[in-house]
Design an enzyme around this catalytic site. Structure first.
Site, PDB file in Angstrom:
ATOM      1  CD  GLU A 490     -23.809 -27.986  -1.767  1.00 53.16           C
ATOM      2  OE1 GLU A 490     -22.825 -28.354  -1.616  1.00 53.16           O
ATOM      3  OE2 GLU A 490     -24.839 -28.266  -1.753  1.00 53.16           O
ATOM      4  CD  GLU A 587     -27.116 -30.683  -3.705  1.00 55.96           C
ATOM      5  OE1 GLU A 587     -27.027 -30.800  -2.507  1.00 55.96           O
ATOM      6  OE2 GLU A 587     -26.585 -30.764  -4.421  1.00 55.96           O
TER       7      GLU A 587
HETATM    8  C1  BMA Z   1     -24.847 -31.460  -1.070  1.00 53.98           C
HETATM    9  C2  BMA Z   1     -24.348 -32.259  -2.379  1.00 53.98           C
HETATM   10  C3  BMA Z   1     -23.331 -33.146  -1.897  1.00 53.98           C
HETATM   11  C4  BMA Z   1     -23.713 -33.982  -0.494  1.00 53.98           C
HETATM   12  C5  BMA Z   1     -25.043 -33.623  -0.238  1.00 53.98           C
HETATM   13  C6  BMA Z   1     -25.322 -34.474   1.078  1.00 53.98           C
HETATM   14  O1  BMA Z   1     -24.151 -30.485  -0.766  1.00 53.98           O
HETATM   15  O2  BMA Z   1     -23.641 -31.228  -3.288  1.00 53.98           O
HETATM   16  O3  BMA Z   1     -22.055 -32.480  -1.869  1.00 53.98           O
HETATM   17  O4  BMA Z   1     -23.199 -35.311  -0.721  1.00 53.98           O
HETATM   18  O5  BMA Z   1     -25.105 -32.323   0.047  1.00 53.98           O
HETATM   19  O6  BMA Z   1     -24.460 -33.809   2.190  1.00 53.98           O
END
Ligand code: BMA
Length: 916
Positions: A490, A587
């Site tokens: 990120e 994610e």
């Molecule tokens: C993303 C991940 C983590 C974090 C998750 C939840 O951005 O890369 O940094 O724990 O979200 O917020």
């Protein structure tokens, strides 16, 4: 014994020395006794020789002494280990995970600590030409001295350090001392010394963490994260040993497969890293006997460390068995033998494993869509990555047993995952992690350890990072499971979308630093070291498009390119239209609470309420606890028991129900988007939800609780990641069912839809679609009907009274994939849904434990819980539309039907709302 025998004896012992012994004279009967005497003499000489020639390894693991600077705390400490683990083991502190102990024990990371050990060195070892003192992992900033002489310093948890110490060693007792600086103060000092801000300075207050973690090369989440405590560890977290030798020491052998498309030929590139006492020219023979492939190469060693690279061509007439991701074939491996010889005498003999597979990250134009594709082709086959994100399994790495690793990775594949992303805020995992992934066919997206921050680029920092990357790539590149390197988590997005309020005038400076670190250094280095897999600079990123835009794209979340991270907690997660139709979702996720049995050992009675200070303390994500309830309240009645304990456990349950349903909806959306382009977006080829595992007992996005217990989400993942899956959803007023197929063969399937009323265990009606061809690796609609027509056709149904169950069948009526369901309304609005009376009977037979359930009525989210008896059910959290259902229980320790029966509770949705 012939010379050949002697050689092979030595080489089988891994010995590496040129030696000679007089051949025995021709023997006669008369000299039988002298033969015996000679044999004895031979073995005496041989063993003497062995003791001189044999490289010696001496472990320095075990009990060391540990003290703080003031000397107020002195205790024995295990190596590998860390200060926190030692303090706990010796009874100086309680369980650091208990209640608020992370805050209570903050002092530990503010101290300087010293590890010392005394060890005995033999004359034989001291007589070796070279002795290396090897630290496999030092956490983190330390001075090392041997017998009072400083031999080196360390500043990177991810590096192995070795020091040539022959001259400092004594025969007899030696004292080794490692003086650690407080990681928190060190990071603060580095920040102070830096000419400008490198944000973020500190984590958000809610994380209760330490500042400036980006200035120290250690596990970034150890200063706290939004799912984890602040335990900035200190210690020797991996082994310590001496390696003593007269000729050379093999540091590393790293074979990687290479495939030449034009000649359809395999070769293996083998990097051999050797530490030699003196420069030598010789020959090395590489062979893969099973593939009848062998070649010799000149070997040139300098004094000190030399890397030699060889390319062994694989015999084209032999069929190479490939390594496949889980679900696509076997995980075949071959033995690679490496022997070096001089004047016919073997002086290096080692073995490694080699796996054959190719990886391509395909980024090319798509018809009908702006942007570029983004998917993995393994062995020429496009593969949809299904899985999750991996975080450190414990704040104290030394407490992660092989059983814990195995259990978590097995749980991943048991939920039909084929991929995990090792997230960039943790650690490069231990060898065993990747070995298990190789064996299980889990593809690993390997981040480099940089996350959610800007990083400095001063010489010292770049220097240590380069060493870290070099070592880690060399260590891991032989693992077929690792399919991609990714530079950071990120950080492109943080810069592009200005997470840290960087004034516009300063942005170019930070972009320059970003490019210096990840492109000019890391990317270059990784690509030099490893041509067998792709490198991506960040995640999320627009990939090739980010490169076009100077490595920091205007919008790294653009769904037309690369991978996307997407979180939305306030929008209705049952509405798939709220999700970006990304090329690859690396994610996404929702939080939930772990179950009571996981929280109980780290809490007290007065903590057991959702509003307790304990519940607030464990939540590290701003407004997280309320966010979960607000999301849950969109579709469910929130628990309202007047019994405070029941209210608490019901609330834990409803957060898990919410999370499971949200992630199911989102994952199914990604999976059904694999073949479509809609409004220019689609061809989604990856769904890795955030996050697989937990670091402690707290609310988080995980699907597996700390300790290994599966949350409702993990049981849901078993279904939503199934190789063949029916996905149901509504688009405007139309009900659609897609078949998602990840299998290679073509299928012909129909959807069978059974409509149930909430108030009745007997189905209202059943509909069948026509048979549809489903090509291998595709998602296609097989059922389409206006909702109004569907309901009207089914007699007494309305949106509020009925729900759909559906599955897929082939021509012969055989079911493919799991049965799925679709709610036509929120369960809180469902008419006729009653509180189910569910009885359970536990039995044991030859195949293990089973639980037979009987329900009086339709019951959504039926949840079986056996408290702290470790194990998992064959399915759980399900919708029960029949009076009977039997599920199995795999126990992870010996138990009995009686024990399970006593512990078993059964909860379904209507149990948490209503009177009582
Ligand atoms: C993303 C991940 C983590 C974090 C998750 C939840 O951005 O890369 O940094 O724990 O979200 O917020």
């Amino acid at each position: 014994m012939t010379d050949l025998h002697k050689q092979s004896l030595l080489s089988s012992l891994g010995l590496v020395h040129v030696w000679s012994l007089e051949k025995p004279n021709t023997m006669t009967k008369a000299v039988n006794t002298s033969l015996l005497a000679f044999s004895c003499l031979f073995f005496v000489v041989l063993s003497l020789f062995l003791s001189v020639a044999e490289p010696q390894r001496q472990s320095l693991n075990g009990k060391w002494r540990l003290s703080n600077t003031s000397g107020s705390v002195c205790l024995p400490a295990e190596v590998p280990g860390c200060v926190h683990s030692a303090l706990q083991l010796q009874g100086f502190i309680q369980d650091p995970y208990f209640r608020f102990n992370d805050a209570v024990y903050r002092w530990i990371a503010l101290e300087n600590w010293t590890y010392t050990t005394t060890f005995t060195v033999s004359a034989v070892l001291r007589a070796k030409q070279k002795v290396l003192l090897i630290f496999e992992g030092v956490d983190t900033v330390a001075f090392i001295s041997l017998n009072g002489i400083t031999i080196g310093e360390t500043d990177n948890m991810f590096c192995e350090y070795d020091f040539s110490v022959r001259d400092q060693l004594k025969v007899g007792d030696n004292e080794l001392r490692v003086d650690f600086r407080s990681p928190v103060y060190y990071a603060a000092e580095r920040r102070k010394a830096h000419p400008y801000r490198v944000p973020p300075d500190c984590p958000p207050d809610v994380q209760r963490g330490e500042c400036h973690v980006n200035f120290i090369r250690k596990e970034q989440s150890s200063f706290s994260w939004d799912w984890g405590p602040s335990f900035p560890t200190t210690g020797l977290w991996r082994g310590v040993r001496l390696e003593a030798f007269d000729l050379l020491h093999v540091v590393q052998v790293s074979p990687v497969p290479l495939y030449n498309l034009s000649s359809s030929a395999w070769s293996v590139q083998v990097d051999l890293l050797v530490d030699a006492v003196q420069a030598t020219r010789s020959h090395v023979t590489l062979s893969v006997p099973e593939l009848e492939s062998e070649q010799s190469f000149p070997l040139e060693l300098l004094s000190g460390k030399t890397k030699n690279s060889f390319v062994l061509h694989i015999n084209a007439s032999r069929q190479v068995k490939l390594w496949w991701p889980r679900g696509y074939g076997d995980q075949s491996a071959y033995s690679l033998l490496i022997r070096a010889h001089q004047d016919g005498v073997v002086f290096l003999n080692t073995e490694s494993r080699v796996y054959f597979r190719t990886v391509e990250l395909v980024q090319e134009a798509i018809v009908g869509s702006p942007g570029l594709s983004f998917y993995f082709r393994i062995n020429g086959k496009p593969i949809f990555l299904k899985g999750s994100n991996w975080i450190p399994a414990h704040a104290f790495q030394d407490q992660i047993s092989s059983a814990v690793l195995k259990n978590l990775l097995q749980s991943a594949v048991d939920a039909n995952m084929n991929a995990l992303r090792v997230w960039g805020g943790g650690v490069y995992e231990q060898d065993l992690f990747y070995e298990i992934c190789d064996q299980l066919g889990i593809m690993v997206w390997q981040d480099l350890m940089f996350a959610c921050a800007m990083y400095p680029t001063e010489d010292q920092f770049i220097h240590t990072v380069r060493e870290e990357v070099l070592q880690q790539v060399r260590r891991l590149k032989s693992h077929p499971s690792v399919i991609i390197w990714s530079g950071n988590n990120e950080n492109e997005a943080a810069l592009a979308t200005d997470w840290f309020n960087i004034p516009a005038s300063q942005k170019p400076m930070y972009v320059k630093d970003y490019v210096t670190l990840y492109v000019d250094n890391i990317k270059k280095l990784v690509e030099e070291e490893d041509q067998s897999r792709p490198f991506l600079v960040s995640s999320p990123t627009n990939g090739a498009e980010s490169e076009q835009e100077g490595w920091v794209a205007a919008n790294p979340y653009d769904p037309h390119y690369g991978d996307v991270h997407f979180y939305s907690y306030s929008l209705d997660c049952w509405d798939w239209k709220t999700f970006p139709r990304a090329r690859f979702a690396s994610e996404y996720g929702f939080q939930s609470w772990p179950s009571f049995s996981t929280l109980q050992p780290v809490s007290r009675r007065d903590d057991w309420s959702y509003d307790s200070s304990f519940s607030a303390h464990r939540q590290h994500h701003e407004d997280g606890n309320q966010q979960m309830l607000r999301q849950a309240a969109i579709h469910f009645n929130l628990p309202n028991s007047t019994d405070p304990f029941k209210l608490f456990t019901d609330t834990l349950y409803i957060t898990q129900v919410m999370q499971a349903q949200c992630v199911k909806t989102q994952t199914e959306f990604y999976r059904r988007s694999r073949s479509e382009i809609v409004e220019g977006k689609g061809h989604t080829m990856g769904a890795l939800y955030w996050q697989l595992n937990d670091i402690w007992q707290a609310p988080s996005w995980s699907s597996i609780e700390f300790g290994g217990k599966w949350k409702l989400l993990h049981y849901f993942a078993q279904s939503f990641f199934a190789a063949v899956l029916p996905v149901g959803f509504e688009d405007d007023d139309t009900m659609l069912i897609y078949v998602v197929s990840d299998v290679l063969e073509d299928l012909k399937l129909r959807a069978v839809v059974t409509v149930y009323s909430w108030s009745d265990l007997n189905p209202v009606c059943t509909l069948r679609s026509n048979l549809h061809p489903v090509s291998g690796g595709s998602a296609v609609p097989v059922f389409k009907q206006l909702v109004a027509a569907l309901l009207a056709g089914c007699g007494r149904c309305t949106r509020l009274t009925c729900l759909l169950m559906f599955h897929l069948e082939d021509e012969g009526g055989i079911q493919h994939g799991p049965t799925n369901h679709h709610y036509m309304c929120s369960p809180k609005d469902a008419r006729g849904l009653q509180k189910a009376n569910i009885t359970a009977m536990v039995q044991e037979d030859d195949s293990g434990f089973s639980v037979t359930l009987r329900s009086s009525s339709v019951a959504p989210f039926v949840w079986l819980d056996v408290g702290n008896i470790p194990g998992r059910f064959t399915s759980n959290g399900f919708l029960m539309v029949s009076a009977n259902r039997t599920v199995g229980f795999h126990a992870w320790r010996p138990t009995s039907a009686a024990e399970l029966s006593n512990a078993l509770t059964v909860t379904s949705l209507m149990d948490v709302y209503g009177a009582g």
